[in-house]
Design a protein around this motif. Structure first.
Motif, PDB file in Angstrom:
ATOM      1  N   UNK A  33       0.827  -1.196   0.000  1.00  0.00           N
ATOM      2  CA  UNK A  33       0.000   0.000   0.000  1.00  0.00           C
ATOM      3  C   UNK A  33       0.867   1.254   0.000  1.00  0.00           C
ATOM      4  N   UNK A  34       2.165   1.098   0.070  1.00  0.00           N
ATOM      5  CA  UNK A  34       3.090   2.215   0.199  1.00  0.00           C
ATOM      6  C   UNK A  34       4.034   2.196  -0.991  1.00  0.00           C
ATOM      7  N   UNK A  35       4.322   3.364  -1.539  1.00  0.00           N
ATOM      8  CA  UNK A  35       5.220   3.476  -2.684  1.00  0.00           C
ATOM      9  C   UNK A  35       6.668   3.406  -2.188  1.00  0.00           C
ATOM     10  N   UNK A  36       7.418   2.445  -2.711  1.00  0.00           N
ATOM     11  CA  UNK A  36       8.839   2.271  -2.378  1.00  0.00           C
ATOM     12  C   UNK A  36       9.614   2.421  -3.693  1.00  0.00           C
ATOM     13  N   UNK A  37      10.378   3.501  -3.815  1.00  0.00           N
ATOM     14  CA  UNK A  37      11.029   3.836  -5.082  1.00  0.00           C
ATOM     15  C   UNK A  37      12.496   3.461  -5.056  1.00  0.00           C
ATOM     16  N   UNK A  38      12.925   2.773  -6.099  1.00  0.00           N
ATOM     17  CA  UNK A  38      14.340   2.486  -6.320  1.00  0.00           C
ATOM     18  C   UNK A  38      14.771   3.348  -7.494  1.00  0.00           C
ATOM     19  N   UNK A 368      12.572  16.158  14.892  1.00  0.00           N
ATOM     20  CA  UNK A 368      11.751  15.358  13.983  1.00  0.00           C
ATOM     21  C   UNK A 368      10.269  15.527  14.309  1.00  0.00           C
ATOM     22  N   UNK A 369       9.949  15.541  15.591  1.00  0.00           N
ATOM     23  CA  UNK A 369       8.561  15.733  15.995  1.00  0.00           C
ATOM     24  C   UNK A 369       8.015  17.070  15.553  1.00  0.00           C
ATOM     25  N   UNK A 370       8.849  18.099  15.563  1.00  0.00           N
ATOM     26  CA  UNK A 370       8.415  19.419  15.117  1.00  0.00           C
ATOM     27  C   UNK A 370       8.083  19.419  13.620  1.00  0.00           C
ATOM     28  N   UNK A 371       8.861  18.660  12.849  1.00  0.00           N
ATOM     29  CA  UNK A 371       8.576  18.533  11.416  1.00  0.00           C
ATOM     30  C   UNK A 371       7.230  17.866  11.201  1.00  0.00           C
ATOM     31  N   UNK A 372       6.977  16.792  11.949  1.00  0.00           N
ATOM     32  CA  UNK A 372       5.711  16.073  11.793  1.00  0.00           C
ATOM     33  C   UNK A 372       4.518  16.976  12.122  1.00  0.00           C
ATOM     34  N   UNK A 373       4.677  17.819  13.133  1.00  0.00           N
ATOM     35  CA  UNK A 373       3.598  18.752  13.472  1.00  0.00           C
ATOM     36  C   UNK A 373       3.386  19.760  12.347  1.00  0.00           C
ATOM     37  N   UNK A 374       4.475  20.275  11.801  1.00  0.00           N
ATOM     38  CA  UNK A 374       4.377  21.276  10.740  1.00  0.00           C
ATOM     39  C   UNK A 374       3.686  20.710   9.503  1.00  0.00           C
ATOM     40  N   UNK A 375       3.912  19.414   9.241  1.00  0.00           N
ATOM     41  CA  UNK A 375       3.356  18.791   8.039  1.00  0.00           C
ATOM     42  C   UNK A 375       2.043  18.054   8.313  1.00  0.00           C
ATOM     43  N   UNK A 376       1.454  18.315   9.455  1.00  0.00           N
ATOM     44  CA  UNK A 376       0.217  17.621   9.815  1.00  0.00           C
ATOM     45  C   UNK A 376      -0.830  17.764   8.707  1.00  0.00           C
ATOM     46  N   UNK A 377      -1.384  16.655   8.318  1.00  0.00           N
ATOM     47  CA  UNK A 377      -2.398  16.636   7.264  1.00  0.00           C
ATOM     48  C   UNK A 377      -1.848  16.325   5.892  1.00  0.00           C
ATOM     49  N   UNK A 378      -0.546  16.552   5.700  1.00  0.00           N
ATOM     50  CA  UNK A 378       0.062  16.236   4.398  1.00  0.00           C
ATOM     51  C   UNK A 378       1.274  15.310   4.566  1.00  0.00           C
ATOM     52  N   UNK A 379       1.430  14.729   5.768  1.00  0.00           N
ATOM     53  CA  UNK A 379       2.576  13.836   5.997  1.00  0.00           C
ATOM     54  C   UNK A 379       2.653  12.724   4.967  1.00  0.00           C
ATOM     55  N   UNK A 380       1.499  12.193   4.608  1.00  0.00           N
ATOM     56  CA  UNK A 380       1.493  11.051   3.680  1.00  0.00           C
ATOM     57  C   UNK A 380       1.792  11.459   2.248  1.00  0.00           C
ATOM     58  N   UNK A 381       1.913  12.756   1.997  1.00  0.00           N
ATOM     59  CA  UNK A 381       2.276  13.244   0.659  1.00  0.00           C
ATOM     60  C   UNK A 381       3.774  13.483   0.505  1.00  0.00           C
ATOM     61  N   UNK A 382       4.532  13.247   1.566  1.00  0.00           N
ATOM     62  CA  UNK A 382       5.951  13.564   1.531  1.00  0.00           C
ATOM     63  C   UNK A 382       6.778  12.345   1.132  1.00  0.00           C
ATOM     64  N   UNK A 418       2.906   7.273   6.040  1.00  0.00           N
ATOM     65  CA  UNK A 418       2.297   6.377   5.052  1.00  0.00           C
ATOM     66  C   UNK A 418       2.863   6.623   3.658  1.00  0.00           C
ATOM     67  N   UNK A 419       3.438   7.788   3.446  1.00  0.00           N
ATOM     68  CA  UNK A 419       3.908   8.189   2.128  1.00  0.00           C
ATOM     69  C   UNK A 419       5.136   7.440   1.676  1.00  0.00           C
ATOM     70  N   UNK A 420       5.623   7.753   0.474  1.00  0.00           N
ATOM     71  CA  UNK A 420       6.686   6.968  -0.152  1.00  0.00           C
ATOM     72  C   UNK A 420       8.064   7.193   0.466  1.00  0.00           C
ATOM     73  N   UNK A 421       8.922   6.213   0.241  1.00  0.00           N
ATOM     74  CA  UNK A 421      10.330   6.311   0.604  1.00  0.00           C
ATOM     75  C   UNK A 421      11.138   5.872  -0.605  1.00  0.00           C
ATOM     76  N   UNK A 422      12.351   6.418  -0.720  1.00  0.00           N
ATOM     77  CA  UNK A 422      13.167   6.146  -1.902  1.00  0.00           C
ATOM     78  C   UNK A 422      14.606   5.862  -1.496  1.00  0.00           C
ATOM     79  N   UNK A 423      15.244   4.933  -2.220  1.00  0.00           N
ATOM     80  CA  UNK A 423      16.688   4.780  -2.124  1.00  0.00           C
ATOM     81  C   UNK A 423      17.276   4.932  -3.528  1.00  0.00           C
ATOM     82  N   UNK A 424      18.572   5.216  -3.569  1.00  0.00           N
ATOM     83  CA  UNK A 424      19.288   5.433  -4.826  1.00  0.00           C
ATOM     84  C   UNK A 424      20.202   4.245  -5.063  1.00  0.00           C
ATOM     85  N   UNK A 425      20.248   3.755  -6.290  1.00  0.00           N
ATOM     86  CA  UNK A 425      21.005   2.533  -6.582  1.00  0.00           C
ATOM     87  C   UNK A 425      22.430   2.647  -6.035  1.00  0.00           C
ATOM     88  N   UNK A 426      22.881   1.580  -5.392  1.00  0.00           N
ATOM     89  CA  UNK A 426      24.191   1.586  -4.758  1.00  0.00           C
ATOM     90  C   UNK A 426      24.146   1.970  -3.294  1.00  0.00           C
TER      91      UNK A 426
END
Length: 596
Positions: A33-38, A368-382, A418-426
């Motif tokens: 259900x979560x986007x995982x980008x390589x 980190x908690x301060x970031x989550x508060x700032x992005x409340x409502x759009x966390x899953x879009x990050x 809930x939003x996507x996470x990405x890693x870069x090859x290597x």
């Protein structure tokens, strides 16, 4: 420090068992259900050559092809936990390799960065990079075949869309019949006109940046210190000068979306600007190639009104296509989601920058908690990441110097939303990006401008076998960690669908652990996990306490004992008793506890 890192490797190696590997294989078969980008740099990913000569030619240093991203490679990426591959550098851009025998004109060396050129200096929006094809006349068919086999492997394909700028010598020789080229109908006597595709500097001619010496000591037929362009066009990064500096985007020119950036940024969107229509048609062209998403380069340099107009039209071709914005202004995040219709945004300026400083001991975990508060409502879009083609490699001397130090940051990136996470090859094998490849120099980034072999990645690639047999035991363990983490992030419903509760600030107020430890809860229905990470360089015994309000919210009894299982693979039986977990934490360790 090396002793600490090696001790961590030993601990992680000890956690590998036959049973654990079997469990991992089971997880891999589930959908996500979560986007995982390589992300992979297409020209580098499959390159087997190891010469690595500075400014080396394609014959000397080699180049990866579409066909190198084969079924074996795709299965390995899928097994790692990915749901999408981002093939960077697909669309044709300016290069300093001779393809004239195929009817492709030589590019001018004085406005190309590196031997292989920037993949963000697009020369033909309707074509693919000939470097990537085995049979150049059939390069588009080879790309389409890659898309097909990627889908067959259970993965989706993202490509770059570069809307803000193009190569100075842009000219499409592959555009569909009836399509007018960018700039073909411009009134070049006007600095700005709503109907123009470019911005101009009337009466001025472009001058190559002083001191620019393309390819160093090497020659090229078009290398003469000059590039004919009259009137000069405005550069891609809004430099209103005919003689941009060497550190500017001098190889590109800015596209005009109907905003008078030369005269107070007044907008002219009615009638719809010609550039909007041309770019819509380009997006639809690629959407019809069955790509599944676009990573939109420097999206915030293009008016948000354009995105809100164009994205729904592209979704009429493919309702499930995703749009990712490269954006660096947090004050514009909600605008580009709500008005611009983007699915996901780069979270570079907030979470990435904070984690990088934290990994290097310059910030504390409460930020980190301060970031989550700032992005409340759009966390899953990050979209979260620790590496991409623009950023320095974790293992480089310019960042952490070791891939292991960053793992707690990677666990947070992968599991906090809930939003996507990405890693870069290597990244998953600790690639440090050593060497001065060409234009980019030795700066801790894998080159995007030159032909090159990515040494540690090539060990995993193992001459096209993609089996990792050339990796060291430590690298194999690192890749296994990434695989375990990404599969958990992709399939654990607490992470893919659940809510987030920060308990770091509470525990630090109680003096349960220091500013280098982070803890939070994720929960969904009866599923709940406690995620604890440490950026300490020494082993510590910490107390993790779940606040009563949080216990009520996630549905656990305060007076009961709750067994916890670390699904990230660390051994040992632990319990939460009276809402407290006493935990011995290794240096740079991470735990994902399933609460029973």
């Amino acid at each position: 420090m090396r002793k600490i890192i090696l001790s961590l490797c030993v601990v992680l190696l000890a956690c590998s068992s036959h049973k654990e590997k079997k469990e991992t294989a089971t997880v891999m078969n589930k959908s996500s259900d979560k986007v995982i980008i390589y992300q992979l740099m297409t020209r580098l990913f499959g390159n087997k050559a190891t010469v690595n000569k500075q400014y080396g030619t394609i014959e000397e240093n080699g180049v990866g092809k579409f066909e190198d991203i084969n079924n074996v490679a795709l299965k390995a990426i899928r097994d790692l936990g990915a749901t999408h591959i981002w093939c960077t550098g697909v669309i044709e851009h300016a290069v300093l390799t001779d393809y004239t025998k195929y009817g492709i004109p030589l590019d001018d060396a004085d406005v190309v960065k590196g031997r292989a050129g920037s993949p963000y200096a697009i020369k033909d929006y309707y074509d693919v990079d000939p470097d990537l094809a085995v049979d150049v006349p059939h390069r588009m068919e080879e790309f389409e075949a890659l898309v097909s086999r990627t889908h067959e492997a259970g993965l989706k394909v993202i490509i770059d869309f570069v809307p803000n700028h193009v190569a100075r010598a842009y000219k499409s020789d592959a555009k569909p019949e009836g399509v007018r080229d960018l700039g073909e109908q411009d009134d070049t006597s006007q600095a700005f006109s709503p109907g123009n595709n470019f911005y101009y500097l009337p009466g001025q001619s472009f001058r190559v940046p002083s001191g620019y010496n393309p390819l160093g000591d090497y020659t090229f037929p078009t290398k003469d210190g000059k590039f004919e362009e009259t009137p000069a066009k405005v550069t891609g990064n809004d430099q209103f000068t005919a003689s941009p500096g060497i550190n500017e985007w001098f190889e590109t020119v800015k596209l005009n979306y109907g905003v008078d950036i030369l005269g107070g940024r007044k907008s002219y969107f009615d009638p719809v600007p010609d550039t909007w229509i041309k770019m819509r048609d380009i997006l639809i062209f690629w959407a019809k190639k069955s790509v599944d998403g676009f990573r939109c380069d420097m999206a915030e340099m293009v008016p948000v009104e354009f995105w809100g107009w164009v994205i729904p039209q592209v979704r009429e071709v493919n309702a499930n296509i995703i749009f990712i914005a490269e954006i660096y202004n947090p004050d514009q995040y909600r605008n580009y989601i709500e008005a611009g219709r983007f699915d996901y945004l780069y979270d570079k300026v907030l979470l990435y920058d904070t984690l990088r400083l934290l990994i290097n001991g310059q910030l504390g975990t409460k930020d980190i908690g301060e970031i989550q508060k700032r992005l409340s409502g759009i966390n899953s879009n990050m979209l979260h990441f620790l590496e991409n083609h623009d950023e320095q490699r974790i293992a480089s001397k310019f960042f952490a110097g070791s891939p292991w130090k960053a793992l707690p940051g990677m666990v947070i990136s992968a599991t906090i939303d809930k939003g996507p996470v990405m890693i870069y090859f290597g990244q998953e094998v600790g690639e440090p990006a050593y060497g001065a490849e060409g234009f980019q120099g030795d700066d801790g980034r894998t080159t995007i401008f030159d032909y090159w072999g990515v040494a540690e990645h090539q060990k995993w690639m193992n001459n096209g076998r993609f089996d990792g047999e050339m990796l060291s035991e430590e690298q194999k363990q690192l890749r296994q960690f990434y695989g375990r983490l990404l599969n958990i992030a992709a399939t654990n419903t607490s992470i893919t669908r659940g809510e987030y509760i920060d308990i770091t600030e509470f525990n630090q107020r109680q003096s349960n652990f220091n500013e280098k430890v982070h803890a939070f809860l994720r929960y969904y229905q009866s599923e709940k996990v406690l995620i604890v990470t440490s950026f300490n360089d020494q082993e510590q015994n910490v107390k993790v306490e779940i606040p009563h309000e949080a216990a009520i919210e996630i549905g656990i009894e305060a007076q009961a004992r709750h067994a916890v299982k670390d699904i990230l693979g660390n051994e040992g039986k632990l319990e939460i008793e009276n809402l407290i977990l006493n935990l011995p934490v290794k240096p740079y360790a991470s735990h994902i506890f399933q609460i029973q």
